[in-house]
Design an enzyme around this catalytic site. Structure first.
Site, PDB file in Angstrom:
ATOM      1  N   LYS A 253       0.827  -1.206   0.000  1.00  0.00           N
ATOM      2  CA  LYS A 253       0.000   0.000   0.000  1.00  0.00           C
ATOM      3  C   LYS A 253       0.857   1.249   0.000  1.00  0.00           C
ATOM      4  O   LYS A 253       2.014   1.256   0.427  1.00  0.00           O
ATOM      5  CB  LYS A 253      -0.988  -0.036   1.168  1.00  0.00           C
ATOM      6  CG  LYS A 253      -2.064  -1.084   0.921  1.00  0.00           C
ATOM      7  CD  LYS A 253      -3.202  -1.033   1.899  1.00  0.00           C
ATOM      8  CE  LYS A 253      -4.286  -2.035   1.478  1.00  0.00           C
ATOM      9  NZ  LYS A 253      -5.354  -2.171   2.492  1.00  0.00           N
ATOM     10  N   ARG A 293      -2.650 -10.362   4.848  1.00  0.00           N
ATOM     11  CA  ARG A 293      -3.023 -10.531   3.439  1.00  0.00           C
ATOM     12  C   ARG A 293      -1.934  -9.877   2.601  1.00  0.00           C
ATOM     13  O   ARG A 293      -1.700  -8.664   2.716  1.00  0.00           O
ATOM     14  CB  ARG A 293      -4.385  -9.883   3.189  1.00  0.00           C
ATOM     15  CG  ARG A 293      -4.922 -10.043   1.786  1.00  0.00           C
ATOM     16  CD  ARG A 293      -6.321  -9.439   1.683  1.00  0.00           C
ATOM     17  NE  ARG A 293      -6.874  -9.587   0.338  1.00  0.00           N
ATOM     18  CZ  ARG A 293      -6.676  -8.728  -0.650  1.00  0.00           C
ATOM     19  NH1 ARG A 293      -5.946  -7.629  -0.445  1.00  0.00           N
ATOM     20  NH2 ARG A 293      -7.195  -8.935  -1.837  1.00  0.00           N
TER      21      ARG A 293
END
Length: 323
Positions: A253, A293
Protein backbone atom coordinates in the site's frame (compact mmCIF):
# COMPACT_ATOMS: atom_id res chain seq x y z
CA UNK A 1 4.27 -32.65 -11.63
CA UNK A 2 3.12 -29.00 -11.44
CA UNK A 3 1.99 -29.15 -15.07
CA UNK A 4 -0.04 -32.30 -14.33
CA UNK A 5 -1.71 -30.65 -11.34
CA UNK A 6 -2.56 -27.62 -13.46
CA UNK A 7 -4.02 -29.79 -16.23
CA UNK A 8 -6.21 -31.71 -13.78
CA UNK A 9 -7.30 -28.52 -12.06
CA UNK A 10 -8.33 -26.85 -15.30
CA UNK A 11 -10.27 -29.94 -16.32
CA UNK A 12 -12.29 -29.73 -13.12
CA UNK A 13 -12.99 -26.03 -13.62
CA UNK A 14 -13.87 -26.11 -17.32
CA UNK A 15 -13.76 -29.31 -19.40
CA UNK A 16 -13.56 -27.06 -22.48
CA UNK A 17 -11.72 -23.80 -21.65
CA UNK A 18 -12.84 -20.66 -23.46
CA UNK A 19 -11.21 -20.28 -26.86
CA UNK A 20 -9.47 -17.01 -25.99
CA UNK A 21 -8.18 -18.35 -22.65
CA UNK A 22 -9.81 -15.52 -20.72
CA UNK A 23 -11.77 -15.75 -17.50
CA UNK A 24 -14.77 -13.99 -19.01
CA UNK A 25 -17.32 -16.54 -20.17
CA UNK A 26 -18.97 -16.05 -23.54
CA UNK A 27 -22.36 -14.36 -23.42
CA UNK A 28 -24.99 -16.80 -22.21
CA UNK A 29 -22.49 -19.29 -20.79
CA UNK A 30 -23.38 -20.74 -17.37
CA UNK A 31 -21.76 -18.96 -14.44
CA UNK A 32 -21.82 -21.84 -11.98
CA UNK A 33 -18.62 -23.77 -11.46
CA UNK A 34 -18.85 -27.44 -10.50
CA UNK A 35 -19.03 -27.67 -6.72
CA UNK A 36 -15.75 -28.70 -5.12
CA UNK A 37 -15.41 -29.96 -1.56
CA UNK A 38 -14.51 -26.93 0.54
CA UNK A 39 -11.03 -27.15 2.03
CA UNK A 40 -11.35 -25.95 5.63
CA UNK A 41 -9.34 -23.09 7.01
CA UNK A 42 -6.18 -24.41 8.62
CA UNK A 43 -6.02 -24.54 12.40
CA UNK A 44 -2.63 -23.04 13.18
CA UNK A 45 -0.57 -21.91 16.14
CA UNK A 46 0.53 -18.83 14.23
CA UNK A 47 -0.67 -16.00 12.03
CA UNK A 48 -2.23 -17.16 8.77
CA UNK A 49 -0.94 -15.93 5.42
CA UNK A 50 -3.56 -15.02 2.81
CA UNK A 51 -2.04 -14.85 -0.65
CA UNK A 52 -3.64 -12.25 -2.92
CA UNK A 53 -4.84 -13.45 -6.32
CA UNK A 54 -6.38 -10.57 -8.28
CA UNK A 55 -8.14 -11.82 -11.42
CA UNK A 56 -8.65 -8.26 -12.63
CA UNK A 57 -7.19 -6.11 -15.40
CA UNK A 58 -6.85 -3.01 -13.21
CA UNK A 59 -5.69 -3.81 -9.66
CA UNK A 60 -3.11 -1.33 -8.41
CA UNK A 61 -0.29 -3.85 -8.08
CA UNK A 62 -0.79 -6.83 -10.36
CA UNK A 63 -3.76 -6.07 -12.60
CA UNK A 64 -3.75 -8.20 -15.75
CA UNK A 65 -1.21 -10.81 -14.65
CA UNK A 66 -3.87 -13.43 -13.99
CA UNK A 67 -6.54 -12.51 -16.56
CA UNK A 68 -6.59 -16.02 -18.07
CA UNK A 69 -7.87 -19.04 -16.17
CA UNK A 70 -4.71 -21.09 -16.56
CA UNK A 71 -2.55 -18.19 -15.40
CA UNK A 72 -4.83 -17.59 -12.43
CA UNK A 73 -4.64 -21.23 -11.37
CA UNK A 74 -0.86 -21.24 -11.81
CA UNK A 75 -0.73 -18.09 -9.69
CA UNK A 76 -2.79 -19.67 -6.92
CA UNK A 77 -0.65 -22.81 -6.90
CA UNK A 78 2.49 -20.66 -6.73
CA UNK A 79 1.12 -18.75 -3.73
CA UNK A 80 0.58 -22.02 -1.89
CA UNK A 81 4.06 -23.27 -2.79
CA UNK A 82 5.44 -20.04 -1.34
CA UNK A 83 3.63 -20.62 1.94
CA UNK A 84 0.10 -19.21 1.65
CA UNK A 85 -2.42 -20.86 3.95
CA UNK A 86 -5.34 -19.42 1.99
CA UNK A 87 -5.67 -17.97 -1.51
CA UNK A 88 -7.83 -14.83 -1.58
CA UNK A 89 -9.44 -14.50 -5.02
CA UNK A 90 -10.78 -11.10 -6.06
CA UNK A 91 -12.43 -9.99 -9.29
CA UNK A 92 -12.92 -6.27 -8.62
CA UNK A 93 -10.24 -3.66 -8.04
CA UNK A 94 -10.62 -1.52 -4.92
CA UNK A 95 -7.65 0.75 -5.60
CA UNK A 96 -8.31 4.47 -5.08
CA UNK A 97 -10.40 5.84 -7.93
CA UNK A 98 -11.37 2.44 -9.37
CA UNK A 99 -14.78 2.23 -11.05
CA UNK A 100 -16.93 -0.75 -10.08
CA UNK A 101 -17.06 -3.77 -12.35
CA UNK A 102 -20.37 -5.23 -13.53
CA UNK A 103 -21.66 -8.01 -11.27
CA UNK A 104 -21.91 -10.60 -14.04
CA UNK A 105 -18.34 -9.83 -15.10
CA UNK A 106 -17.12 -10.26 -11.52
CA UNK A 107 -18.88 -13.63 -11.37
CA UNK A 108 -17.26 -14.73 -14.65
CA UNK A 109 -13.84 -13.75 -13.37
CA UNK A 110 -14.05 -15.23 -9.88
CA UNK A 111 -16.16 -18.39 -9.80
CA UNK A 112 -14.14 -20.57 -12.23
CA UNK A 113 -10.91 -19.74 -10.39
CA UNK A 114 -12.39 -20.49 -6.96
CA UNK A 115 -13.76 -23.80 -8.23
CA UNK A 116 -10.48 -24.77 -9.85
CA UNK A 117 -8.35 -24.02 -6.81
CA UNK A 118 -10.77 -25.63 -4.36
CA UNK A 119 -10.84 -28.66 -6.63
CA UNK A 120 -7.05 -28.82 -6.35
CA UNK A 121 -7.32 -29.04 -2.55
CA UNK A 122 -6.50 -25.41 -1.79
CA UNK A 123 -8.28 -23.38 0.89
CA UNK A 124 -9.83 -20.40 -0.91
CA UNK A 125 -11.45 -17.15 0.17
CA UNK A 126 -13.35 -14.73 -2.02
CA UNK A 127 -12.69 -10.99 -1.93
CA UNK A 128 -16.01 -9.41 -2.89
CA UNK A 129 -18.56 -6.82 -1.82
CA UNK A 130 -21.44 -8.55 -3.60
CA UNK A 131 -23.74 -11.10 -2.01
CA UNK A 132 -24.39 -12.95 -5.28
CA UNK A 133 -20.66 -13.35 -5.93
CA UNK A 134 -20.06 -14.49 -2.36
CA UNK A 135 -22.83 -17.07 -2.57
CA UNK A 136 -21.59 -18.43 -5.90
CA UNK A 137 -18.00 -18.57 -4.68
CA UNK A 138 -18.96 -20.43 -1.50
CA UNK A 139 -20.93 -22.83 -3.68
CA UNK A 140 -17.77 -23.36 -5.75
CA UNK A 141 -15.68 -24.15 -2.67
CA UNK A 142 -14.66 -20.89 -0.96
CA UNK A 143 -14.53 -21.16 2.84
CA UNK A 144 -14.27 -17.48 3.73
CA UNK A 145 -15.91 -14.29 2.46
CA UNK A 146 -13.63 -11.25 2.62
CA UNK A 147 -15.86 -8.18 2.27
CA UNK A 148 -13.90 -4.93 2.30
CA UNK A 149 -17.13 -3.04 2.87
CA UNK A 150 -18.00 -5.00 5.99
CA UNK A 151 -21.44 -5.74 4.57
CA UNK A 152 -22.27 -2.12 3.78
CA UNK A 153 -22.01 -2.23 -0.03
CA UNK A 154 -24.65 -4.93 -0.52
CA UNK A 155 -27.56 -5.18 1.96
CA UNK A 156 -27.88 -8.91 1.23
CA UNK A 157 -24.27 -9.79 2.07
CA UNK A 158 -24.65 -10.46 5.79
CA UNK A 159 -27.70 -12.65 5.14
CA UNK A 160 -25.69 -14.73 2.65
CA UNK A 161 -22.81 -15.12 5.10
CA UNK A 162 -25.26 -16.22 7.79
CA UNK A 163 -27.08 -18.64 5.50
CA UNK A 164 -23.90 -20.29 4.21
CA UNK A 165 -22.25 -20.45 7.63
CA UNK A 166 -19.03 -19.11 6.13
CA UNK A 167 -16.28 -17.43 8.01
CA UNK A 168 -16.01 -13.79 7.05
CA UNK A 169 -13.75 -10.77 7.21
CA UNK A 170 -15.51 -7.49 7.91
CA UNK A 171 -13.31 -4.53 7.05
CA UNK A 172 -13.66 -0.92 8.16
CA UNK A 173 -15.03 1.01 5.18
CA UNK A 174 -16.51 4.42 4.48
CA UNK A 175 -17.28 4.31 0.79
CA UNK A 176 -16.32 3.06 -2.63
CA UNK A 177 -12.96 3.71 -4.26
CA UNK A 178 -14.12 6.83 -6.07
CA UNK A 179 -14.95 8.63 -2.81
CA UNK A 180 -13.01 6.95 -0.03
CA UNK A 181 -10.03 9.31 0.03
CA UNK A 182 -12.35 12.27 0.70
CA UNK A 183 -13.72 10.44 3.75
CA UNK A 184 -10.41 10.05 5.58
CA UNK A 185 -11.53 12.56 8.21
CA UNK A 186 -11.30 11.59 11.90
CA UNK A 187 -11.12 13.30 15.26
CA UNK A 188 -9.73 10.10 16.80
CA UNK A 189 -8.95 7.46 14.17
CA UNK A 190 -8.55 4.56 16.60
CA UNK A 191 -11.75 5.26 18.49
CA UNK A 192 -13.83 5.89 15.37
CA UNK A 193 -12.53 2.88 13.47
CA UNK A 194 -13.11 0.69 16.53
CA UNK A 195 -16.64 1.99 17.02
CA UNK A 196 -17.52 1.53 13.35
CA UNK A 197 -16.14 -2.02 13.36
CA UNK A 198 -18.28 -2.83 16.41
CA UNK A 199 -21.29 -1.50 14.49
CA UNK A 200 -20.54 -3.97 11.68
CA UNK A 201 -20.24 -6.83 14.15
CA UNK A 202 -23.60 -5.90 15.67
CA UNK A 203 -25.19 -5.82 12.21
CA UNK A 204 -23.69 -9.19 11.30
CA UNK A 205 -24.82 -10.87 14.49
CA UNK A 206 -28.30 -9.38 14.06
CA UNK A 207 -28.39 -10.97 10.58
CA UNK A 208 -27.58 -14.36 12.06
CA UNK A 209 -23.82 -14.54 11.52
CA UNK A 210 -22.09 -16.68 14.13
CA UNK A 211 -19.79 -14.34 16.12
CA UNK A 212 -17.20 -17.11 16.10
CA UNK A 213 -16.99 -16.81 12.31
CA UNK A 214 -16.11 -13.10 12.30
CA UNK A 215 -12.65 -11.66 11.62
CA UNK A 216 -12.14 -7.89 11.61
CA UNK A 217 -9.85 -5.77 9.43
CA UNK A 218 -9.04 -2.12 10.26
CA UNK A 219 -8.87 -1.28 6.54
CA UNK A 220 -5.43 0.29 6.24
CA UNK A 221 -5.40 2.70 3.31
CA UNK A 222 -9.18 2.61 2.89
CA UNK A 223 -10.47 6.08 3.81
CA UNK A 224 -7.24 6.57 5.73
CA UNK A 225 -4.21 8.63 4.85
CA UNK A 226 -0.66 7.54 5.68
CA UNK A 227 -0.63 9.10 9.14
CA UNK A 228 -3.94 7.45 10.04
CA UNK A 229 -2.80 4.04 8.75
CA UNK A 230 0.40 4.25 10.79
CA UNK A 231 -1.60 5.27 13.85
CA UNK A 232 -3.80 2.19 13.53
CA UNK A 233 -0.78 -0.09 13.14
CA UNK A 234 0.88 1.47 16.17
CA UNK A 235 -2.31 0.89 18.16
CA UNK A 236 -2.70 -2.71 17.02
CA UNK A 237 -2.78 -4.15 20.58
CA UNK A 238 -5.71 -1.86 21.38
CA UNK A 239 -7.58 -3.03 18.28
CA UNK A 240 -7.13 -6.58 19.59
CA UNK A 241 -9.15 -5.59 22.64
CA UNK A 242 -12.28 -5.59 20.46
CA UNK A 243 -12.33 -9.33 21.11
CA UNK A 244 -12.27 -10.59 17.52
CA UNK A 245 -9.47 -12.04 15.40
CA UNK A 246 -7.78 -9.42 13.23
CA UNK A 247 -6.64 -9.53 9.61
CA UNK A 248 -4.11 -6.91 8.49
CA UNK A 249 -3.81 -5.94 4.83
CA UNK A 250 -0.93 -3.52 4.43
CA UNK A 251 0.72 -5.22 1.48
CA UNK A 252 2.23 -2.85 -1.10
CA UNK A 253 0.00 0.00 0.00
CA UNK A 254 0.98 3.55 -0.77
CA UNK A 255 1.70 4.57 2.83
CA UNK A 256 4.55 2.03 2.92
CA UNK A 257 6.31 3.86 0.09
CA UNK A 258 8.02 6.19 2.53
CA UNK A 259 9.86 3.14 3.92
CA UNK A 260 11.50 2.26 0.60
CA UNK A 261 15.10 3.50 0.97
CA UNK A 262 16.07 3.71 -2.70
CA UNK A 263 13.09 5.79 -3.84
CA UNK A 264 12.00 9.31 -3.05
CA UNK A 265 8.81 9.35 -0.94
CA UNK A 266 5.76 8.87 -3.12
CA UNK A 267 7.73 7.53 -6.11
CA UNK A 268 8.07 3.85 -5.23
CA UNK A 269 6.20 1.27 -7.30
CA UNK A 270 4.05 -1.31 -5.49
CA UNK A 271 6.52 -4.22 -5.66
CA UNK A 272 9.22 -2.01 -4.10
CA UNK A 273 7.15 -2.09 -0.90
CA UNK A 274 7.41 -5.86 -0.38
CA UNK A 275 10.18 -5.51 2.23
CA UNK A 276 8.11 -3.05 4.23
CA UNK A 277 5.07 -5.31 3.79
CA UNK A 278 7.00 -8.24 5.29
CA UNK A 279 8.11 -6.05 8.19
CA UNK A 280 4.48 -5.20 8.94
CA UNK A 281 3.62 -8.91 8.77
CA UNK A 282 6.33 -9.66 11.33
CA UNK A 283 5.13 -6.86 13.61
CA UNK A 284 1.46 -7.87 13.65
CA UNK A 285 2.26 -11.59 13.84
CA UNK A 286 4.31 -10.91 16.96
CA UNK A 287 1.27 -9.06 18.32
CA UNK A 288 -0.99 -12.04 17.65
CA UNK A 289 -2.76 -11.20 14.39
CA UNK A 290 -5.11 -13.86 13.02
CA UNK A 291 -3.85 -13.23 9.50
CA UNK A 292 -1.96 -11.06 7.04
CA UNK A 293 -3.02 -10.53 3.44
CA UNK A 294 -0.04 -10.18 1.11
CA UNK A 295 1.07 -10.16 -2.52
CA UNK A 296 4.61 -11.50 -1.99
CA UNK A 297 3.93 -14.58 0.11
CA UNK A 298 7.35 -16.10 0.82
CA UNK A 299 8.79 -13.26 2.99
CA UNK A 300 5.52 -12.94 4.93
CA UNK A 301 5.33 -16.71 5.43
CA UNK A 302 8.84 -16.67 6.84
CA UNK A 303 8.07 -13.64 9.03
CA UNK A 304 5.01 -15.19 10.69
CA UNK A 305 6.89 -18.41 11.33
CA UNK A 306 9.77 -16.54 12.95
CA UNK A 307 7.27 -14.73 15.17
CA UNK A 308 5.60 -18.03 16.09
CA UNK A 309 8.86 -19.68 17.02
CA UNK A 310 9.94 -16.75 19.14
CA UNK A 311 6.64 -16.90 21.00
CA UNK A 312 6.96 -20.66 21.45
CA UNK A 313 10.54 -20.38 22.67
CA UNK A 314 9.56 -17.72 25.22
CA UNK A 315 6.79 -19.99 26.47
CA UNK A 316 9.07 -23.03 26.62
CA UNK A 317 6.97 -24.97 24.09
CA UNK A 318 8.11 -27.74 21.76
CA UNK A 319 9.09 -25.92 18.56
CA UNK A 320 8.62 -29.10 16.53
CA UNK A 321 4.84 -28.79 16.90
CA UNK A 322 4.70 -25.32 15.28
CA UNK A 323 3.98 -25.10 11.56
Amino acid sequence: MAAQILERTLAVAHPRPYADGSLAAPAGAPLDAPAAPAVPLPVLDRTRVLGILNVTPDSFSDGGRFAALDKAVEGGLALVRDGADLVDVGGESTRPGAVRVDEDEELRRVVPVVGALAGAGIAVSVDTMRARVAEAAVGAGAVLVNDVSGGLADPAMLDVIAATGSQCVLMHWRGHSTVMESRAVYDDVLREVSDELVDRVDAAVAAGVDPGNIVLDPGLGFAKDAEQSWALLAAYPRLSSLGFPLLVGASRKRFLGECVPHEAPGLSVPADRDGASAAVAAYVAQAGAWGVRVHDVAPAAAAVRVAARLQAARAGLDLRTWR
